[in-house]
Design a protein around this motif. Structure first.
Motif, PDB file in Angstrom:
ATOM      1  N   VAL A   1      -8.177   3.789  -2.832  1.00  0.00           N
ATOM      2  CA  VAL A   1      -9.235   4.275  -1.954  1.00  0.00           C
ATOM      3  C   VAL A   1      -8.774   5.604  -1.369  1.00  0.00           C
ATOM      4  O   VAL A   1      -7.578   5.913  -1.368  1.00  0.00           O
ATOM      5  CB  VAL A   1      -9.574   3.275  -0.821  1.00  0.00           C
ATOM      6  N   ALA A   2      -9.715   6.363  -0.886  1.00  0.00           N
ATOM      7  CA  ALA A   2      -9.379   7.636  -0.246  1.00  0.00           C
ATOM      8  C   ALA A   2      -8.659   7.363   1.067  1.00  0.00           C
ATOM      9  O   ALA A   2      -8.937   6.376   1.749  1.00  0.00           O
ATOM     10  CB  ALA A   2     -10.645   8.443   0.004  1.00  0.00           C
ATOM     11  N   ASN A   3      -7.732   8.226   1.412  1.00  0.00           N
ATOM     12  CA  ASN A   3      -7.022   8.100   2.686  1.00  0.00           C
ATOM     13  C   ASN A   3      -7.812   8.849   3.760  1.00  0.00           C
ATOM     14  O   ASN A   3      -7.405   9.892   4.252  1.00  0.00           O
ATOM     15  CB  ASN A   3      -5.597   8.631   2.573  1.00  0.00           C
ATOM     16  N   ASP A   4      -8.966   8.304   4.076  1.00  0.00           N
ATOM     17  CA  ASP A   4      -9.823   8.832   5.133  1.00  0.00           C
ATOM     18  C   ASP A   4     -10.539   7.648   5.777  1.00  0.00           C
ATOM     19  O   ASP A   4     -10.297   6.498   5.408  1.00  0.00           O
ATOM     20  CB  ASP A   4     -10.805   9.882   4.589  1.00  0.00           C
TER      21      ASP A   4
ATOM     22  N   GLU B   1       1.102   7.262   7.362  1.00  0.00           N
ATOM     23  CA  GLU B   1       0.782   5.836   7.383  1.00  0.00           C
ATOM     24  C   GLU B   1       0.135   5.397   8.694  1.00  0.00           C
ATOM     25  O   GLU B   1      -0.447   4.307   8.771  1.00  0.00           O
ATOM     26  CB  GLU B   1       2.048   4.995   7.131  1.00  0.00           C
ATOM     27  N   THR B   2       0.191   6.206   9.732  1.00  0.00           N
ATOM     28  CA  THR B   2      -0.270   5.804  11.055  1.00  0.00           C
ATOM     29  C   THR B   2      -1.757   5.430  11.111  1.00  0.00           C
ATOM     30  O   THR B   2      -2.096   4.375  11.659  1.00  0.00           O
ATOM     31  CB  THR B   2       0.060   6.886  12.097  1.00  0.00           C
ATOM     32  N   PRO B   3      -2.679   6.244  10.557  1.00  0.00           N
ATOM     33  CA  PRO B   3      -4.097   5.850  10.661  1.00  0.00           C
ATOM     34  C   PRO B   3      -4.411   4.521   9.980  1.00  0.00           C
ATOM     35  O   PRO B   3      -5.114   3.683  10.546  1.00  0.00           O
ATOM     36  CB  PRO B   3      -4.842   7.001   9.973  1.00  0.00           C
ATOM     37  N   VAL B   4      -3.868   4.297   8.783  1.00  0.00           N
ATOM     38  CA  VAL B   4      -4.160   3.041   8.085  1.00  0.00           C
ATOM     39  C   VAL B   4      -3.468   1.877   8.786  1.00  0.00           C
ATOM     40  O   VAL B   4      -4.047   0.799   8.923  1.00  0.00           O
ATOM     41  CB  VAL B   4      -3.817   3.115   6.580  1.00  0.00           C
ATOM     42  N   ALA B   5      -2.252   2.077   9.264  1.00  0.00           N
ATOM     43  CA  ALA B   5      -1.547   1.005   9.973  1.00  0.00           C
ATOM     44  C   ALA B   5      -2.286   0.643  11.259  1.00  0.00           C
ATOM     45  O   ALA B   5      -2.424  -0.538  11.586  1.00  0.00           O
ATOM     46  CB  ALA B   5      -0.111   1.421  10.278  1.00  0.00           C
ATOM     47  N   SER B   6      -2.781   1.633  11.965  1.00  0.00           N
ATOM     48  CA  SER B   6      -3.535   1.378  13.199  1.00  0.00           C
ATOM     49  C   SER B   6      -4.832   0.623  12.910  1.00  0.00           C
ATOM     50  O   SER B   6      -5.194  -0.302  13.636  1.00  0.00           O
ATOM     51  CB  SER B   6      -3.852   2.689  13.911  1.00  0.00           C
ATOM     52  N   ALA B   7      -5.524   1.018  11.836  1.00  0.00           N
ATOM     53  CA  ALA B   7      -6.769   0.340  11.477  1.00  0.00           C
ATOM     54  C   ALA B   7      -6.498  -1.109  11.076  1.00  0.00           C
ATOM     55  O   ALA B   7      -7.257  -2.008  11.443  1.00  0.00           O
ATOM     56  CB  ALA B   7      -7.462   1.083  10.340  1.00  0.00           C
TER      57      ALA B   7
ATOM     58  N   VAL C   1     -13.601   6.534   5.582  1.00  0.00           N
ATOM     59  CA  VAL C   1     -14.424   5.763   4.649  1.00  0.00           C
ATOM     60  C   VAL C   1     -13.544   4.887   3.769  1.00  0.00           C
ATOM     61  O   VAL C   1     -13.815   3.697   3.578  1.00  0.00           O
ATOM     62  CB  VAL C   1     -15.307   6.705   3.794  1.00  0.00           C
ATOM     63  N   GLY C   2     -12.477   5.458   3.237  1.00  0.00           N
ATOM     64  CA  GLY C   2     -11.571   4.696   2.378  1.00  0.00           C
ATOM     65  C   GLY C   2     -10.883   3.568   3.127  1.00  0.00           C
ATOM     66  O   GLY C   2     -10.714   2.465   2.590  1.00  0.00           O
ATOM     67  N   ILE C   3     -10.485   3.836   4.358  1.00  0.00           N
ATOM     68  CA  ILE C   3      -9.825   2.798   5.157  1.00  0.00           C
ATOM     69  C   ILE C   3     -10.804   1.657   5.461  1.00  0.00           C
ATOM     70  O   ILE C   3     -10.438   0.493   5.400  1.00  0.00           O
ATOM     71  CB  ILE C   3      -9.205   3.393   6.439  1.00  0.00           C
ATOM     72  N   ARG C   4     -12.073   1.993   5.736  1.00  0.00           N
ATOM     73  CA  ARG C   4     -13.087   0.942   5.948  1.00  0.00           C
ATOM     74  C   ARG C   4     -13.262   0.115   4.674  1.00  0.00           C
ATOM     75  O   ARG C   4     -13.382  -1.110   4.722  1.00  0.00           O
ATOM     76  CB  ARG C   4     -14.421   1.553   6.372  1.00  0.00           C
ATOM     77  N   GLU C   5     -13.275   0.793   3.524  1.00  0.00           N
ATOM     78  CA  GLU C   5     -13.392   0.085   2.243  1.00  0.00           C
ATOM     79  C   GLU C   5     -12.181  -0.832   2.036  1.00  0.00           C
ATOM     80  O   GLU C   5     -12.327  -1.974   1.602  1.00  0.00           O
ATOM     81  CB  GLU C   5     -13.484   1.105   1.107  1.00  0.00           C
ATOM     82  N   LEU C   6     -10.999  -0.342   2.377  1.00  0.00           N
ATOM     83  CA  LEU C   6      -9.781  -1.148   2.262  1.00  0.00           C
ATOM     84  C   LEU C   6      -9.878  -2.395   3.144  1.00  0.00           C
ATOM     85  O   LEU C   6      -9.571  -3.500   2.706  1.00  0.00           O
ATOM     86  CB  LEU C   6      -8.561  -0.312   2.668  1.00  0.00           C
TER      87      LEU C   6
ATOM     88  N   ILE D   1       0.856  -1.191   0.000  1.00  0.00           N
ATOM     89  CA  ILE D   1       0.000   0.000   0.000  1.00  0.00           C
ATOM     90  C   ILE D   1       0.888   1.236   0.000  1.00  0.00           C
ATOM     91  O   ILE D   1       1.680   1.449   0.924  1.00  0.00           O
ATOM     92  CB  ILE D   1      -0.946   0.039   1.224  1.00  0.00           C
ATOM     93  N   ASP D   2       0.748   2.043  -1.064  1.00  0.00           N
ATOM     94  CA  ASP D   2       1.447   3.320  -1.132  1.00  0.00           C
ATOM     95  C   ASP D   2       0.538   4.367  -0.502  1.00  0.00           C
ATOM     96  O   ASP D   2      -0.587   4.582  -0.953  1.00  0.00           O
ATOM     97  CB  ASP D   2       1.779   3.688  -2.579  1.00  0.00           C
ATOM     98  N   VAL D   3       1.031   5.021   0.539  1.00  0.00           N
ATOM     99  CA  VAL D   3       0.234   5.984   1.284  1.00  0.00           C
ATOM    100  C   VAL D   3       0.557   7.390   0.807  1.00  0.00           C
ATOM    101  O   VAL D   3       1.714   7.811   0.826  1.00  0.00           O
ATOM    102  CB  VAL D   3       0.516   5.869   2.802  1.00  0.00           C
ATOM    103  N   ALA D   4      -0.459   8.096   0.366  1.00  0.00           N
ATOM    104  CA  ALA D   4      -0.342   9.509   0.011  1.00  0.00           C
ATOM    105  C   ALA D   4      -1.317  10.287   0.885  1.00  0.00           C
ATOM    106  O   ALA D   4      -2.143   9.690   1.591  1.00  0.00           O
ATOM    107  CB  ALA D   4      -0.663   9.713  -1.467  1.00  0.00           C
ATOM    108  N   LYS D   5      -1.236  11.588   0.827  1.00  0.00           N
ATOM    109  CA  LYS D   5      -2.091  12.405   1.677  1.00  0.00           C
ATOM    110  C   LYS D   5      -3.580  12.159   1.392  1.00  0.00           C
ATOM    111  O   LYS D   5      -4.378  12.048   2.305  1.00  0.00           O
ATOM    112  CB  LYS D   5      -1.761  13.881   1.473  1.00  0.00           C
ATOM    113  N   ALA D   6      -3.929  12.023   0.108  1.00  0.00           N
ATOM    114  CA  ALA D   6      -5.333  11.898  -0.255  1.00  0.00           C
ATOM    115  C   ALA D   6      -5.765  10.470  -0.573  1.00  0.00           C
ATOM    116  O   ALA D   6      -6.949  10.152  -0.463  1.00  0.00           O
ATOM    117  CB  ALA D   6      -5.643  12.786  -1.465  1.00  0.00           C
ATOM    118  N   THR D   7      -4.838   9.605  -0.991  1.00  0.00           N
ATOM    119  CA  THR D   7      -5.230   8.272  -1.443  1.00  0.00           C
ATOM    120  C   THR D   7      -4.329   7.179  -0.887  1.00  0.00           C
ATOM    121  O   THR D   7      -3.207   7.428  -0.463  1.00  0.00           O
ATOM    122  CB  THR D   7      -5.184   8.170  -2.990  1.00  0.00           C
ATOM    123  N   LEU D   8      -4.859   5.969  -0.950  1.00  0.00           N
ATOM    124  CA  LEU D   8      -4.110   4.754  -0.655  1.00  0.00           C
ATOM    125  C   LEU D   8      -4.149   3.909  -1.920  1.00  0.00           C
ATOM    126  O   LEU D   8      -5.228   3.498  -2.357  1.00  0.00           O
ATOM    127  CB  LEU D   8      -4.752   3.983   0.500  1.00  0.00           C
ATOM    128  N   ASP D   9      -2.989   3.695  -2.546  1.00  0.00           N
ATOM    129  CA  ASP D   9      -2.912   2.842  -3.726  1.00  0.00           C
ATOM    130  C   ASP D   9      -2.490   1.462  -3.269  1.00  0.00           C
ATOM    131  O   ASP D   9      -1.471   1.301  -2.595  1.00  0.00           O
ATOM    132  CB  ASP D   9      -1.925   3.413  -4.739  1.00  0.00           C
TER     133      ASP D   9
END
Length: 151
Positions: free
Chosen positions: A27-30, A56-62, A32-37, A7-15
């Motif tokens: 997906v969006a890096n928010d 990367e912290t919010p997605v890694a924590s989720a 909603v996007g993290i839930r979709e991921l 997962i490439d983490v950018a400010k607005a998106t997660l590729d």
């Protein structure tokens, strides 16, 4: 064998690159996007993220909260790996693929993330260090300023 996901983490998106199937999606890096991921991943997946200064912290924590193994790798180590494999192009999707390929080759270790209190303490300590450095720099500038400018 676990499915490796980069997962490439950018400010607005997660590729996202699914290492086993080669599928990519964004997906969006928010929240909603993290839930979709999380809906696209399985508990047996192993996710590789690049350290991006805290993005990367919010997605890694989720992911950790969902019991999905996560490894956060050093950007320099990933850059050296991609150079060694001859991949010089740089896009978010290629970076996500490079992360998955890095995971296949290197097998980084999944490490538990710090809890919320430890993360908050680390953020405070980091901010204090920044303020001390800024204060020292200003004192140094003031000492070398012409006397007419000094208070």
């Amino acid at each position: 064998m676990k499915r490796l996901v980069g997962i490439d983490v950018a400010k607005a998106t997660l590729d996202v690159f699914n290492g086993s199937g080669g599928a990519t999606f964004s997906v969006a890096n928010d929240e909603v996007g993290i839930r979709e991921l999380l809906g696209q991943l399985k508990p047996t997946d192993f996710v590789i993220l690049e350290a991006t200064g805290g993005l990367e912290t919010p997605v890694a924590s989720a992911l950790a909260a969902a019991a999905i193994a996560v490894a956060i790798v050093d950007p320099r180590q990933l850059r050296d790996f991609t150079r060694a494999t001859g991949r010089l192009a740089k896009t978010d999707r290629l970076d996500a693929e490079a992360l998955a390929r890095f995971g296949e080759a290197v097998r980084p270790e999944a490490r538990p993330l710090a809890n919320e209190q430890a993360q908050a303490l680390e953020a405070l300590v980091t901010r204090r260090r920044q303020l001390v450095e800024m204060l020292t720099a200003e004192k140094n500038r003031r000492a070398s300023a012409p006397k007419s400018f000094a208070p």
